[in-house]
Design a protein around this motif. Structure first.
Motif, PDB file in Angstrom:
ATOM      1  N   ASP A  36      -9.071   0.704  -5.375  1.00  0.00           N
ATOM      2  CA  ASP A  36      -9.499   1.422  -6.578  1.00  0.00           C
ATOM      3  C   ASP A  36      -9.498   2.928  -6.355  1.00  0.00           C
ATOM      4  O   ASP A  36      -9.713   3.404  -5.249  1.00  0.00           O
ATOM      5  N   THR A  37      -9.274   3.646  -7.456  1.00  0.00           N
ATOM      6  CA  THR A  37      -9.470   5.089  -7.467  1.00  0.00           C
ATOM      7  C   THR A  37     -10.280   5.436  -8.711  1.00  0.00           C
ATOM      8  O   THR A  37     -10.164   4.767  -9.745  1.00  0.00           O
ATOM      9  N   ALA A  38     -11.100   6.471  -8.608  1.00  0.00           N
ATOM     10  CA  ALA A  38     -11.960   6.831  -9.737  1.00  0.00           C
ATOM     11  C   ALA A  38     -11.163   7.419 -10.895  1.00  0.00           C
ATOM     12  O   ALA A  38     -11.562   7.284 -12.052  1.00  0.00           O
ATOM     13  N   LEU A  39     -10.030   8.060 -10.601  1.00  0.00           N
ATOM     14  CA  LEU A  39      -9.223   8.704 -11.633  1.00  0.00           C
ATOM     15  C   LEU A  39      -7.914   7.953 -11.839  1.00  0.00           C
ATOM     16  O   LEU A  39      -7.214   7.628 -10.883  1.00  0.00           O
ATOM     17  N   LEU A  40      -7.596   7.682 -13.099  1.00  0.00           N
ATOM     18  CA  LEU A  40      -6.388   6.920 -13.420  1.00  0.00           C
ATOM     19  C   LEU A  40      -5.133   7.560 -12.844  1.00  0.00           C
ATOM     20  O   LEU A  40      -4.267   6.875 -12.273  1.00  0.00           O
ATOM     21  N   LYS A  41      -5.009   8.882 -12.951  1.00  0.00           N
ATOM     22  CA  LYS A  41      -3.797   9.545 -12.464  1.00  0.00           C
ATOM     23  C   LYS A  41      -3.602   9.369 -10.966  1.00  0.00           C
ATOM     24  O   LYS A  41      -2.466   9.352 -10.477  1.00  0.00           O
ATOM     25  N   ASN A  42      -4.693   9.234 -10.233  1.00  0.00           N
ATOM     26  CA  ASN A  42      -4.583   9.100  -8.783  1.00  0.00           C
ATOM     27  C   ASN A  42      -3.922   7.795  -8.355  1.00  0.00           C
ATOM     28  O   ASN A  42      -3.498   7.658  -7.198  1.00  0.00           O
ATOM     29  N   VAL A  43      -3.841   6.836  -9.276  1.00  0.00           N
ATOM     30  CA  VAL A  43      -3.147   5.575  -8.986  1.00  0.00           C
ATOM     31  C   VAL A  43      -1.725   5.865  -8.506  1.00  0.00           C
ATOM     32  O   VAL A  43      -1.238   5.267  -7.533  1.00  0.00           O
ATOM     33  N   TRP A  44      -1.060   6.800  -9.175  1.00  0.00           N
ATOM     34  CA  TRP A  44       0.347   7.072  -8.866  1.00  0.00           C
ATOM     35  C   TRP A  44       0.502   7.873  -7.580  1.00  0.00           C
ATOM     36  O   TRP A  44       1.488   7.694  -6.854  1.00  0.00           O
ATOM     37  N   LEU A  45      -0.471   8.711  -7.276  1.00  0.00           N
ATOM     38  CA  LEU A  45      -0.449   9.415  -5.992  1.00  0.00           C
ATOM     39  C   LEU A  45      -0.632   8.434  -4.846  1.00  0.00           C
ATOM     40  O   LEU A  45       0.031   8.542  -3.807  1.00  0.00           O
ATOM     41  N   MET A  46      -1.528   7.464  -5.039  1.00  0.00           N
ATOM     42  CA  MET A  46      -1.739   6.448  -4.005  1.00  0.00           C
ATOM     43  C   MET A  46      -0.494   5.594  -3.808  1.00  0.00           C
ATOM     44  O   MET A  46      -0.111   5.278  -2.670  1.00  0.00           O
ATOM     45  N   LEU A  47       0.162   5.217  -4.919  1.00  0.00           N
ATOM     46  CA  LEU A  47       1.375   4.406  -4.801  1.00  0.00           C
ATOM     47  C   LEU A  47       2.488   5.195  -4.119  1.00  0.00           C
ATOM     48  O   LEU A  47       3.183   4.668  -3.235  1.00  0.00           O
ATOM     49  N   ALA A  48       2.655   6.454  -4.508  1.00  0.00           N
ATOM     50  CA  ALA A  48       3.694   7.283  -3.908  1.00  0.00           C
ATOM     51  C   ALA A  48       3.469   7.460  -2.407  1.00  0.00           C
ATOM     52  O   ALA A  48       4.431   7.568  -1.630  1.00  0.00           O
ATOM     53  N   ASN A  49       2.195   7.451  -2.002  1.00  0.00           N
ATOM     54  CA  ASN A  49       1.856   7.587  -0.576  1.00  0.00           C
ATOM     55  C   ASN A  49       1.725   6.243   0.122  1.00  0.00           C
ATOM     56  O   ASN A  49       1.200   6.170   1.239  1.00  0.00           O
ATOM     57  N   LYS A  50       2.159   5.182  -0.537  1.00  0.00           N
ATOM     58  CA  LYS A  50       2.247   3.832   0.036  1.00  0.00           C
ATOM     59  C   LYS A  50       0.878   3.299   0.466  1.00  0.00           C
ATOM     60  O   LYS A  50       0.750   2.632   1.495  1.00  0.00           O
ATOM     61  N   ARG A  51      -0.133   3.606  -0.328  1.00  0.00           N
ATOM     62  CA  ARG A  51      -1.482   3.107  -0.041  1.00  0.00           C
ATOM     63  C   ARG A  51      -1.671   1.675  -0.524  1.00  0.00           C
ATOM     64  O   ARG A  51      -2.719   1.071  -0.304  1.00  0.00           O
ATOM     65  N   GLY A  52      -0.685   1.130  -1.210  1.00  0.00           N
ATOM     66  CA  GLY A  52      -0.688  -0.240  -1.690  1.00  0.00           C
ATOM     67  C   GLY A  52       0.727  -0.609  -2.088  1.00  0.00           C
ATOM     68  O   GLY A  52       1.629   0.247  -2.068  1.00  0.00           O
ATOM     69  N   ASP A  53       0.917  -1.883  -2.462  1.00  0.00           N
ATOM     70  CA  ASP A  53       2.277  -2.340  -2.749  1.00  0.00           C
ATOM     71  C   ASP A  53       2.712  -2.116  -4.194  1.00  0.00           C
ATOM     72  O   ASP A  53       3.856  -1.720  -4.447  1.00  0.00           O
TER      73      ASP A  53
END
Length: 271
Positions: free
Chosen positions: A174-191
């Motif tokens: 989980d991330t508190a901010l919706l936009k951070n979802v894409w930063l996490m994905l781009a940084n391979k923090r999940g599949d």
């Protein structure tokens, strides 16, 4: 109006029954002409509905419903509230309508039409050059995600994810901010991320992750959206006509014209 009617009664030589009919008709006219506008409440969320700083309403849900109501000669006012408040206002009759998907609870206090005017497809995103991309592209169901032991990135408070992903034991970040979802994905923090493309791509562009995020052709669920009108509203009986207008708009291309104005269509990137 009352003075006009009194004068009519005093001076008219017509039969009393005919005078009575005329009076009833005249009394009814102001009610029709002055009928209150349909009050629609909504949670401000681009690109569905959004009021700009200058007060102008925009968003494709707003535009679709407004055009349909215009064809029915119905005026509407739009007021933004938190989503729980919107539902409460329709339930209590303080607002006429809201736009959402029909649920058993909502249908207890509101009515809707047969054909959805939009279906929100939840699509699987992953990061570019994922080592298991072939398997991800072959996903057919949520159960496949569990079997593949893939991890999902989402935002805190995502009710759909809590109900359909987390409850199956699928690992979620989980991330508190919706936009951070894409930063996490781009940084391979999940599949993977499971989101609606129309709302995802503006955030992907804003975070500068366009070259790192890949939208697949995998759609897991389509959520139908309807105009829902409270049972206490005088507009509830107009829903069959609204449904026919929506079908007309689908046939004459009006719906596609509005959607194309807001939603950029993205094809699967083979990288």
């Amino acid at each position: 109006m009352h003075e006009l009617l009194s004068s009519l009664v005093r001076s008219c030589s017509l039969p009393r029954l005919l005078v009575s009919v005329l009076i009833v008709t005249l009394l009814a006219l102001p009610a029709v002409a002055g009928q209150a506008a349909m009050k629609i409440c909504y949670p401000d969320f681009w690109p569905f509905f959004h009021r700009q700083d200058n007060g102008h309403m925009t968003g494709f849900f707003h535009d679709i419903v407004t055009e349909a109501l215009d064809r029915m000669d119905i005026q509407a006012t739009w007021a933004a509230y938190p989503w729980p408040r919107c539902q409460h206002l329709v339930e209590t009759g303080e607002s006429d309508a809201m736009i959402t998907f029909p649920s058993a609870k909502r249908l207890m206090y509101s009515k809707t039409h047969q054909d959805p005017f939009y279906e929100k497809k939840l699509t699987v995103f992953t990061y570019v050059r994922h080592p298991r991309l072939r398997e991800i592209k072959a996903i057919k169901s949520i159960e496949d995600i569990r079997k593949l032991n893939l991890t999902v990135i989402t935002y805190a408070g995502n009710g759909w994810n809590d109900k359909n992903i987390r409850t199956r034991g699928i690992k979620t970040y989980d991330t508190a901010l919706l936009k951070n979802v894409w930063l996490m994905l781009a940084n391979k923090r999940g599949d993977i991320v499971i989101e609606w493309p129309g709302g995802a791509w503006p955030d992907i562009r804003d975070t500068g992750t366009e070259s790192a995020v890949l939208q697949t052709d995998v759609s897991l669920q389509a959520i139908p959206f309807h105009l829902m009108i409270g049972k206490m509203s005088p507009y509830a009986d107009r829903l069959p006509k609204f449904n026919q207008v929506i079908l007309d708009m689908k046939n004459d291309g009006s719906l596609d014209r509005i959607l194309d104005k807001y939603i950029k269509r993205h094809q699967d990137d083979p990288r």
